[in-house]
Motif scaffolding. Structure first.
Motif, PDB file in Angstrom:
ATOM      1  N   CYS A   1      -9.786 -10.806   5.253  1.00 59.20           N
ATOM      2  CA  CYS A   1     -10.944 -10.812   4.351  1.00 59.20           C
ATOM      3  C   CYS A   1     -11.717 -12.117   4.552  1.00 59.20           C
ATOM      4  O   CYS A   1     -11.221 -13.044   5.196  1.00 59.20           O
ATOM      5  CB  CYS A   1     -10.493 -10.663   2.913  1.00 59.20           C
ATOM      6  N   SER A   2     -12.924 -12.151   3.996  1.00 58.70           N
ATOM      7  CA  SER A   2     -13.725 -13.368   4.150  1.00 58.70           C
ATOM      8  C   SER A   2     -13.299 -14.406   3.111  1.00 58.70           C
ATOM      9  O   SER A   2     -12.690 -14.077   2.093  1.00 58.70           O
ATOM     10  CB  SER A   2     -15.212 -13.039   4.026  1.00 58.70           C
TER      11      SER A   2
ATOM     12  N   HIS B   1     -14.609 -18.073   1.011  1.00 61.89           N
ATOM     13  CA  HIS B   1     -15.663 -19.032   0.648  1.00 61.89           C
ATOM     14  C   HIS B   1     -15.061 -20.156  -0.182  1.00 61.89           C
ATOM     15  O   HIS B   1     -14.219 -19.905  -1.051  1.00 61.89           O
ATOM     16  CB  HIS B   1     -16.754 -18.356  -0.187  1.00 61.89           C
TER      17      HIS B   1
ATOM     18  N   LEU C   1     -19.976 -13.008  -3.801  1.00 58.99           N
ATOM     19  CA  LEU C   1     -18.837 -12.078  -3.899  1.00 58.99           C
ATOM     20  C   LEU C   1     -19.322 -10.636  -3.894  1.00 58.99           C
ATOM     21  O   LEU C   1     -18.737  -9.765  -3.245  1.00 58.99           O
ATOM     22  CB  LEU C   1     -18.040 -12.334  -5.190  1.00 58.99           C
TER      23      LEU C   1
ATOM     24  N   SER D   1     -19.796  -8.668  -0.676  1.00 60.58           N
ATOM     25  CA  SER D   1     -18.602  -8.054  -0.088  1.00 60.58           C
ATOM     26  C   SER D   1     -18.153  -6.860  -0.920  1.00 60.58           C
ATOM     27  O   SER D   1     -17.810  -5.799  -0.383  1.00 60.58           O
ATOM     28  CB  SER D   1     -17.448  -9.064  -0.039  1.00 60.58           C
TER      29      SER D   1
ATOM     30  N   LYS E   1     -15.263  -4.606   0.539  1.00 60.43           N
ATOM     31  CA  LYS E   1     -14.580  -5.563   1.410  1.00 60.43           C
ATOM     32  C   LYS E   1     -13.898  -6.613   0.539  1.00 60.43           C
ATOM     33  O   LYS E   1     -14.481  -7.073  -0.456  1.00 60.43           O
ATOM     34  CB  LYS E   1     -15.585  -6.253   2.328  1.00 60.43           C
TER      35      LYS E   1
ATOM     36  N   VAL F   1     -12.552 -10.280  -0.508  1.00 58.90           N
ATOM     37  CA  VAL F   1     -13.135 -11.612  -0.347  1.00 58.90           C
ATOM     38  C   VAL F   1     -12.360 -12.591  -1.224  1.00 58.90           C
ATOM     39  O   VAL F   1     -11.922 -12.222  -2.318  1.00 58.90           O
ATOM     40  CB  VAL F   1     -14.653 -11.575  -0.697  1.00 58.90           C
TER      41      VAL F   1
END
Ligand SMILES: Nc1ncnc2c1ncn2[C@@H]1O[C@H](COP(=O)(O)OP(=O)(O)OP(=O)(O)O)[C@@H](O)[C@H]1O
Ligand SMILES: O=C(O)[C@H](O)[C@@H](O)[C@H](O)[C@H](O)CO
Length: 151
Positions: free
Chosen positions: A3-4, A6, A42, A45, A50, A52
């Motif tokens: 997952c991404s 941040h 957020l 995503s 997805k 995140v």
């Protein structure tokens, strides 16, 4: 975790970072637009389902609610949405030692003197169902605990 990721600090405007660097705690006026930007990030995503992860000092319930509202199906006041919180939990002495070391290495804008103002604001209500993980464990163990909880 596929997952991404941040880091919320990367989203502070320069004025917020300058303020903290001078040892002045942020106000809600400084934080709310920053949290709304994070929530929008957020949502980008979450609308496409997805996963995140955001590393963020969301110290108060009202701050976390802004992040919870990133869930496209968010119902105001609900704790049942897709946004989950994990607290990396450590005593003030551990945190102070880590912050002092980090600041001395010149690795971060946040001075250790701001720690107490952060701890004064930290509010975790058991009813929120936040996972507390002992932050003195090794990073790999912390990741394993979170991963198992999230699955
Ligand atoms: N599990 C751990 N064990 C030992 N040291 C750790 C652990 N986690 C973080 N640290 C150390 O603590 C310091 C602070 O960590 P880090 O900068 O990742 O915190 P952060 O959560 O991003 O903090 P902030 O919210 O202030 O940005 C760093 O010097 C890091 O190496
Ligand atoms: O809301 C706040 O006061 C800020 O977000 C801080 O928490 C810092 O950015 C962080 O602790 C440094 O990493």
């Amino acid at each position: 975790m596929n997952c991404s990721f941040h880091d919320a600090d990367d989203y502070h405007p320069p004025s917020n970072k300058e303020k903290m660097q001078k040892g002045i705690p942020l106000s809600d006026e400084d934080r709310i637009p920053w949290l709304e930007t994070l929530g929008n990030t957020l949502r980008e995503s979450l609308v496409s389902e997805k996963s995140v992860i955001l590393a963020c000092s969301a110290l108060q319930r009202r701050y976390r609610d802004i992040l919870r509202s990133a869930d496209p199906n968010y119902v105001a006041g609900s704790l049942a949405g897709v946004v989950k919180f994990v607290l990396l939990d450590a005593g003030s002495e551990v945190l102070a030692a880590r912050l002092e070391k980090r600041a001395a290495e010149g690795k971060h804008f946040m001075p250790a003197e701001l720690l107490q103002s952060q701890l004064d604001l930290l509010q975790i209500d058991e009813s929120e169902g936040i996972l507390k993980v002992d932050a003195t464990l090794s990073p790999q163990t912390i990741v394993n605990i979170i991963y198992t909880w999230i699955l």
